[in-house]
Design a protein around this motif. Structure first.
Motif, PDB file in Angstrom:
ATOM      1  N   PHE A  72      11.829 -32.157  72.084  1.00 46.33           N
ATOM      2  CA  PHE A  72      11.842 -33.048  70.942  1.00 46.33           C
ATOM      3  C   PHE A  72      11.303 -34.480  71.355  1.00 46.33           C
ATOM      4  O   PHE A  72      10.423 -35.072  70.549  1.00 46.33           O
ATOM      5  CB  PHE A  72      13.127 -33.128  70.330  1.00 46.33           C
ATOM      6  CG  PHE A  72      13.163 -34.137  69.410  1.00 46.33           C
ATOM      7  CD1 PHE A  72      12.863 -34.050  67.914  1.00 46.33           C
ATOM      8  CD2 PHE A  72      13.832 -35.570  69.416  1.00 46.33           C
ATOM      9  CE1 PHE A  72      12.848 -35.046  66.987  1.00 46.33           C
ATOM     10  CE2 PHE A  72      13.878 -36.481  68.544  1.00 46.33           C
ATOM     11  CZ  PHE A  72      13.387 -35.928  67.153  1.00 46.33           C
ATOM     12  N   LEU A  73      11.781 -34.957  72.579  1.00 45.76           N
ATOM     13  CA  LEU A  73      11.422 -36.399  73.060  1.00 45.76           C
ATOM     14  C   LEU A  73       9.959 -36.505  73.030  1.00 45.76           C
ATOM     15  O   LEU A  73       9.084 -37.200  72.729  1.00 45.76           O
ATOM     16  CB  LEU A  73      11.997 -36.882  74.064  1.00 45.76           C
ATOM     17  CG  LEU A  73      13.328 -37.090  73.852  1.00 45.76           C
ATOM     18  CD1 LEU A  73      14.264 -37.689  75.185  1.00 45.76           C
ATOM     19  CD2 LEU A  73      13.576 -38.475  72.971  1.00 45.76           C
ATOM     20  N   THR A  74       9.192 -35.219  73.763  1.00 46.31           N
ATOM     21  CA  THR A  74       7.652 -35.347  73.934  1.00 46.31           C
ATOM     22  C   THR A  74       6.970 -35.421  72.542  1.00 46.31           C
ATOM     23  O   THR A  74       6.000 -35.810  72.453  1.00 46.31           O
ATOM     24  CB  THR A  74       7.323 -34.207  74.864  1.00 46.31           C
ATOM     25  OG1 THR A  74       7.643 -33.136  74.275  1.00 46.31           O
ATOM     26  CG2 THR A  74       7.758 -33.972  76.287  1.00 46.31           C
ATOM     27  N   ARG A  75       7.553 -34.604  71.602  1.00 48.47           N
ATOM     28  CA  ARG A  75       6.737 -34.553  70.476  1.00 48.47           C
ATOM     29  C   ARG A  75       6.990 -35.996  69.478  1.00 48.47           C
ATOM     30  O   ARG A  75       6.214 -36.173  68.816  1.00 48.47           O
ATOM     31  CB  ARG A  75       7.485 -33.283  69.432  1.00 48.47           C
ATOM     32  CG  ARG A  75       7.087 -32.032  70.185  1.00 48.47           C
ATOM     33  CD  ARG A  75       7.834 -30.808  69.427  1.00 48.47           C
ATOM     34  NE  ARG A  75       7.427 -29.691  70.175  1.00 48.47           N
ATOM     35  CZ  ARG A  75       7.876 -28.394  70.021  1.00 48.47           C
ATOM     36  NH1 ARG A  75       9.145 -28.302  69.268  1.00 48.47           N
ATOM     37  NH2 ARG A  75       7.493 -27.293  70.465  1.00 48.47           N
ATOM     38  N   PHE A  76       8.081 -36.364  69.797  1.00 43.03           N
ATOM     39  CA  PHE A  76       8.602 -37.530  68.861  1.00 43.03           C
ATOM     40  C   PHE A  76       7.854 -38.839  69.310  1.00 43.03           C
ATOM     41  O   PHE A  76       7.578 -39.764  68.506  1.00 43.03           O
ATOM     42  CB  PHE A  76      10.019 -37.530  68.795  1.00 43.03           C
ATOM     43  CG  PHE A  76      10.419 -38.742  67.849  1.00 43.03           C
ATOM     44  CD1 PHE A  76      10.264 -38.803  66.554  1.00 43.03           C
ATOM     45  CD2 PHE A  76      11.199 -39.713  68.583  1.00 43.03           C
ATOM     46  CE1 PHE A  76      10.783 -39.891  65.673  1.00 43.03           C
ATOM     47  CE2 PHE A  76      11.799 -40.914  67.540  1.00 43.03           C
ATOM     48  CZ  PHE A  76      11.425 -41.111  66.170  1.00 43.03           C
ATOM     49  N   ALA A  77       7.898 -38.809  70.874  1.00 42.87           N
ATOM     50  CA  ALA A  77       8.013 -40.429  71.427  1.00 42.87           C
ATOM     51  C   ALA A  77       6.776 -41.221  70.941  1.00 42.87           C
ATOM     52  O   ALA A  77       7.013 -42.256  70.525  1.00 42.87           O
ATOM     53  CB  ALA A  77       7.789 -40.342  72.965  1.00 42.87           C
TER      54      ALA A  77
END
Lengths: 251, 100
Positions: free
Chosen positions: B15-20
């Motif tokens: 999620f963090l890679t997609r959202f960052a």
């Protein structure tokens, strides 16, 4: 100061953001879902193979489907299965992070289209953004008919196909016929070729595509994991930018 | 180890890679940055396509998938339709596989 101001153009000019009426939302959601549908045969095949592999390392069908439903990132899930019996949880999570770093670049490229949205919308779209739904959504933005609802529809389509095909693979186990005989793995690149057609506009995009293709092939042969996608994405678009600059200087 | 804890960790970092980058790039960006970002999708799609067509198990492999992809590319250029690209490409692939 004036130079600095003219250096910035409103993103809306570049990224065709138009506000959406309530009646268009559900139509746009459905459109996104349908646009992603041609990519699902590849997702199903990948999911079935993943399900079989997950059973082989001892995951239950519920765990197999659960990983797909909450992680929703095929290649990192495969890597996790490969490490499952030997690696520590920390190593598996770190590997997942590294494999999915390519999403940083995808997130950055879609971000200008999302800048008018509240944070919760961005979080919702980030949650299930896959390679397939990202490509579907940004191709629609490029053609001027993208929206957050379209993006959400594409995300939902891939997600609703991904975890049940993993579950089916886990339940069917070894009785699944060898689907690679039918060449269905070709559906992925063909779908991406169909989507890529939306982005070819002039020399910059052709240079970006060409440099990215060569970099990705060389990178896939010599680099581990998914680094070739990030490397090719960064280098290809830089080369395209350089091609524009050069062309601009000459004219 | 509890598999669900591992899944949760994997889900969080994914999620963090997609959202960052989404909120970070929410302000108006300089023109060159926008130009650069506009070229990223075609570069990423190429990076997904080229190895999938040219490589099998990460080795350069000539086979029916290459002309089939070319047929798909012509179809994509003419129709701009993902569905027709897949249909034409798969038909070409099956035909060439049967002939070769």
């Amino acid at each position: 100061m004036e130079a600095a101001v003219s250096f910035c153009v409103p993103a809306a000019e570049w990224y065709h953001i138009s506000p959406m009426s309530a009646t268009h939302r559900s139509a746009s959601l459905a459109r996104g879902f349908l646009d992603a549908l041609p990519l699902t045969p590849g997702v199903v095949m990948f999911g079935l193979v993943y399900g079989v592999a997950a059973r082989a390392v001892g995951l239950s069908p519920v765990e197999t489907a659960g990983m797909s439903a909450i992680v929703h990132a095929g290649s990192s899930q495969f890597a996790a299965l490969g490490m499952w019996l030997s690696a520590t949880p920390g190593a598996i999570v770190l590997t997942t992070l590294i494999i999915n770093l390519r999403h940083l670049l995808m997130g950055a490229s879609v971000a200008p289209y999302l800048r008018h949205l509240p944070l919760r919308w961005k979080m919702l779209l980030a949650l299930w953004m896959s390679d397939e739904s990202y490509a579907t959504a940004i191709a629609a933005y490029e053609r001027g008919r993208g929206s957050e609802w379209h993006f959400l529809g594409a995300n939902l389509c891939i997600w609703i196909v991904w975890w049940p095909s993993g579950l089916a693979g886990a339940l069917a186990g070894q009785s699944i016929p060898d689907l690679s005989r039918y060449g269905l793995e070709m559906v992925f690149p063909l779908a991406f070729i169909g989507l890529a057609a939306s982005f070819f506009k002039g020399r910059a995009s052709a240079v970006a595509a060409g440099v990215a293709a060569v970099t990705a092939v060389l990178g896939a042969v010599w680099l581990p994991g998914n680094w070739h996608i990030i490397g090719a994405g960064l280098l290809g678009s830089l080369a395209g930018l350089a091609a524009v600059r050069e062309g601009g200087a000459r004219s | 180890m509890n598999p669900w804890a591992v899944f949760a960790g994997m889900a969080l970092v994914t999620f963090l890679t997609r959202f960052a980058m989404m909120p970070m790039l929410s302000r108006e960006l300089p023109r060159p940055v926008l130009r650069y970002l506009q070229l990223v999708p075609v570069a990423i799609l190429s990076a997904l396509i080229a190895p999938a067509v040219l490589l099998v198990d990460r080795h350069l492999t000539l086979g029916p998938q290459i002309p089939a992809a070319a047929v798909g590319a012509v179809m994509a250029w003419r129709t701009r339709s993902v569905l027709w690209t897949i249909v034409a490409g798969m038909l070409a692939y099956w035909l060439l596989s049967a002939l070769l």
